[in-house]
Design a protein around this motif. Structure first.
Motif, mmCIF file in Angstrom:
data_model
loop_
_atom_site.group_PDB
_atom_site.id
_atom_site.type_symbol
_atom_site.label_atom_id
_atom_site.label_comp_id
_atom_site.label_asym_id
_atom_site.label_seq_id
_atom_site.Cartn_x
_atom_site.Cartn_y
_atom_site.Cartn_z
ATOM 1 N N ARG A 124 37.047 55.849 34.612
ATOM 2 C CA ARG A 124 38.481 55.982 34.935
ATOM 3 C C ARG A 124 39.166 56.821 33.878
ATOM 4 N NH1 ARG A 124 40.675 53.097 39.497
ATOM 5 N NH2 ARG A 124 38.955 51.843 40.262
ATOM 6 N N HIS A 125 40.289 57.419 34.267
ATOM 7 C CA HIS A 125 41.069 58.217 33.327
ATOM 8 C C HIS A 125 42.346 57.498 32.912
ATOM 9 C CE1 HIS A 125 38.365 61.568 33.878
ATOM 10 N NE2 HIS A 125 38.497 61.435 35.173
ATOM 11 N N LYS A 126 42.861 56.634 33.784
ATOM 12 C CA LYS A 126 44.097 55.898 33.510
ATOM 13 C C LYS A 126 43.785 54.627 32.726
ATOM 14 C CE LYS A 126 47.150 58.065 36.352
ATOM 15 N NZ LYS A 126 48.419 58.569 35.970
ATOM 16 N N TYR A 127 44.800 54.168 31.996
ATOM 17 C CA TYR A 127 44.719 52.898 31.285
ATOM 18 C C TYR A 127 45.398 51.822 32.119
ATOM 19 C CZ TYR A 127 43.275 55.594 27.256
ATOM 20 O OH TYR A 127 42.586 56.424 26.408
ATOM 21 N N TYR A 128 44.912 50.595 31.971
ATOM 22 C CA TYR A 128 45.429 49.451 32.720
ATOM 23 C C TYR A 128 45.592 48.279 31.774
ATOM 24 C CZ TYR A 128 43.635 52.090 36.710
ATOM 25 O OH TYR A 128 43.392 53.075 37.622
ATOM 26 N N PHE A 129 46.588 47.424 32.050
ATOM 27 C CA PHE A 129 46.711 46.199 31.278
ATOM 28 C C PHE A 129 45.516 45.309 31.592
ATOM 29 C CE2 PHE A 129 51.432 47.067 31.770
ATOM 30 C CZ PHE A 129 51.515 47.695 30.539
ATOM 31 N N PRO A 130 45.000 44.593 30.613
ATOM 32 C CA PRO A 130 43.867 43.711 30.869
ATOM 33 C C PRO A 130 44.239 42.598 31.843
ATOM 34 C CG PRO A 130 44.621 43.544 28.575
ATOM 35 C CD PRO A 130 45.433 44.593 29.218
ATOM 36 N N GLY A 131 43.290 42.253 32.686
ATOM 37 C CA GLY A 131 43.497 41.223 33.702
ATOM 38 C C GLY A 131 42.706 41.590 34.944
ATOM 39 N N GLY A 132 43.112 41.042 36.083
ATOM 40 C CA GLY A 132 42.409 41.372 37.312
ATOM 41 C C GLY A 132 42.779 40.458 38.463
ATOM 42 N N LYS A 133 41.910 40.467 39.468
ATOM 43 C CA LYS A 133 42.144 39.682 40.679
ATOM 44 C C LYS A 133 41.619 38.266 40.515
ATOM 45 C CE LYS A 133 41.335 43.763 43.491
ATOM 46 N NZ LYS A 133 40.420 44.356 44.458
ATOM 47 N N ARG A 134 42.270 37.364 41.233
ATOM 48 C CA ARG A 134 41.813 35.974 41.268
ATOM 49 C C ARG A 134 40.578 35.853 42.145
ATOM 50 N NH1 ARG A 134 46.865 36.285 42.069
ATOM 51 N NH2 ARG A 134 48.367 35.331 40.698
ATOM 52 N N GLU A 135 39.690 34.951 41.777
ATOM 53 C CA GLU A 135 38.604 34.571 42.677
ATOM 54 C C GLU A 135 39.120 33.414 43.528
ATOM 55 O OE1 GLU A 135 35.166 33.825 40.236
ATOM 56 O OE2 GLU A 135 34.964 35.945 39.735
ATOM 57 N N ALA A 136 38.455 33.127 44.618
ATOM 58 C CA ALA A 136 38.898 32.088 45.548
ATOM 59 C C ALA A 136 39.186 30.779 44.816
ATOM 60 C CB ALA A 136 37.842 31.863 46.621
ATOM 61 N N GLY A 137 40.385 30.249 45.029
ATOM 62 C CA GLY A 137 40.757 28.960 44.464
ATOM 63 C C GLY A 137 41.216 28.982 43.019
ATOM 64 N N GLU A 138 41.228 30.142 42.364
ATOM 65 C CA GLU A 138 41.627 30.203 40.959
ATOM 66 C C GLU A 138 43.145 30.181 40.808
ATOM 67 O OE1 GLU A 138 38.646 32.550 38.029
ATOM 68 O OE2 GLU A 138 39.762 33.834 39.396
ATOM 69 N N SER A 139 43.597 29.467 39.791
ATOM 70 C CA SER A 139 45.005 29.516 39.394
ATOM 71 C C SER A 139 45.228 30.796 38.583
ATOM 72 C CB SER A 139 45.344 28.301 38.536
ATOM 73 O OG SER A 139 44.649 28.383 37.298
ATOM 74 N N ASP A 140 46.493 31.110 38.306
ATOM 75 C CA ASP A 140 46.779 32.261 37.442
ATOM 76 C C ASP A 140 46.063 32.099 36.103
ATOM 77 O OD1 ASP A 140 48.415 33.228 39.442
ATOM 78 O OD2 ASP A 140 50.240 33.245 38.224
ATOM 79 N N TRP A 141 46.156 30.896 35.504
ATOM 80 C CA TRP A 141 45.528 30.660 34.212
ATOM 81 C C TRP A 141 44.020 30.858 34.280
ATOM 82 C CZ3 TRP A 141 45.267 30.838 29.328
ATOM 83 C CH2 TRP A 141 44.228 30.204 28.642
ATOM 84 N N ASP A 142 43.383 30.282 35.304
ATOM 85 C CA ASP A 142 41.929 30.396 35.426
ATOM 86 C C ASP A 142 41.502 31.857 35.539
ATOM 87 O OD1 ASP A 142 41.627 27.617 35.354
ATOM 88 O OD2 ASP A 142 41.610 27.435 37.539
ATOM 89 N N ALA A 143 42.199 32.615 36.385
ATOM 90 C CA ALA A 143 41.853 34.022 36.590
ATOM 91 C C ALA A 143 42.102 34.841 35.328
ATOM 92 C CB ALA A 143 42.651 34.595 37.756
ATOM 93 N N LEU A 144 43.264 34.652 34.723
ATOM 94 C CA LEU A 144 43.616 35.438 33.546
ATOM 95 C C LEU A 144 42.679 35.146 32.379
ATOM 96 C CD1 LEU A 144 45.627 37.528 32.485
ATOM 97 C CD2 LEU A 144 47.023 35.617 31.669
ATOM 98 N N SER A 145 42.427 33.882 32.114
ATOM 99 C CA SER A 145 41.553 33.556 30.973
ATOM 100 C C SER A 145 40.135 34.061 31.211
ATOM 101 C CB SER A 145 41.576 32.056 30.680
ATOM 102 O OG SER A 145 41.116 31.311 31.779
ATOM 103 N N ARG A 146 39.642 33.964 32.446
ATOM 104 C CA ARG A 146 38.307 34.467 32.763
ATOM 105 C C ARG A 146 38.245 35.976 32.584
ATOM 106 N NH1 ARG A 146 36.980 37.034 36.941
ATOM 107 N NH2 ARG A 146 38.649 36.219 38.260
#
Length: 132
Positions: free
Chosen positions: A25-47
Motif C-alpha cells: 500500500r502507499h497510503k497510511y491508515y490508523f491502526p485497527g480493523g474490522k470486527r470478527e463475528a460477535g466481537e465487541s469494539d474492545w475485543d476487535a481493537l485489542s486484537r
C-alpha cells in the motif's frame, strides 16, 4: 450504500498521530480493523492492535473519541467506511507485525498521505488543536 464498519486506535504524541502502512500500500491508515463475528469494539481493537503493532492496549484506559465516515479507499464510489475511534494507553514496544510494513508519526502536513476517512479525522483533530 455499502458501509464497512471498522474500529481504530488514535495515539497522539507531541502533535503527531501514530499511523501504519501495510505491505503493498502507499497510503497510511490508523491502526485497527474490522470486527470478527460477535466481537465487541474492545475485543476487535485489542486484537487488531496486538496483531499489527505487538502491544497490548489497556482496557481500563479505553475512551471513545468519535465515529467518522467517508469514502472507502480502494473501493468503488459509494462504498463508505465508518470508523469508530478510541484512545487507550498501551503496554509494550510499538513495532510493525503481520501485514504492517511501516509505523510512522504523522503531522497535519501529511494529510494527503492518508485514506479519506483518516483525512476527515485529521481535520477534526486539527480543529481541536490536537494535531500539529
Amino acid at each position: 450504500m455499502t458501509v464497512i464498519d471498522k474500529v481504530a486506535w488514535l495515539e497522539i504524541r507531541n502533535g503527531k498521530i501514530l499511523s501504519t502502512r501495510s505491505r503493498g500500500r502507499h497510503k497510511y491508515y490508523f491502526p485497527g480493523g474490522k470486527r470478527e463475528a460477535g466481537e465487541s469494539d474492545w475485543d476487535a481493537l485489542s486484537r487488531e492492535i496486538r496483531e499489527e503493532l505487538s502491544v497490548d492496549l489497556r482496557e481500563d484506559s479505553l475512551k471513545l473519541v468519535g465515529v467518522f465516515q467517508a469514502q472507502a479507499d480502494h473501493h468503488p464510489e459509494g462504498v463508505q467506511v465508518k470508523m469508530t475511534c478510541y484512545e487507550a494507553t498501551f503496554r509494550g514496544i510499538l513495532k510493525p507485525a503481520n501485514e504492517i510494513e511501516e509505523v510512522v508519526w504523522l503531522s497535519y502536513h501529511d494529510r494527503d498521505k492518508v485514506s479519506p476517512v483518516d483525512q476527515v479525522i485529521f481535520d477534526w483533530l486539527k480543529e481541536r488543536k490536537l494535531l500539529g
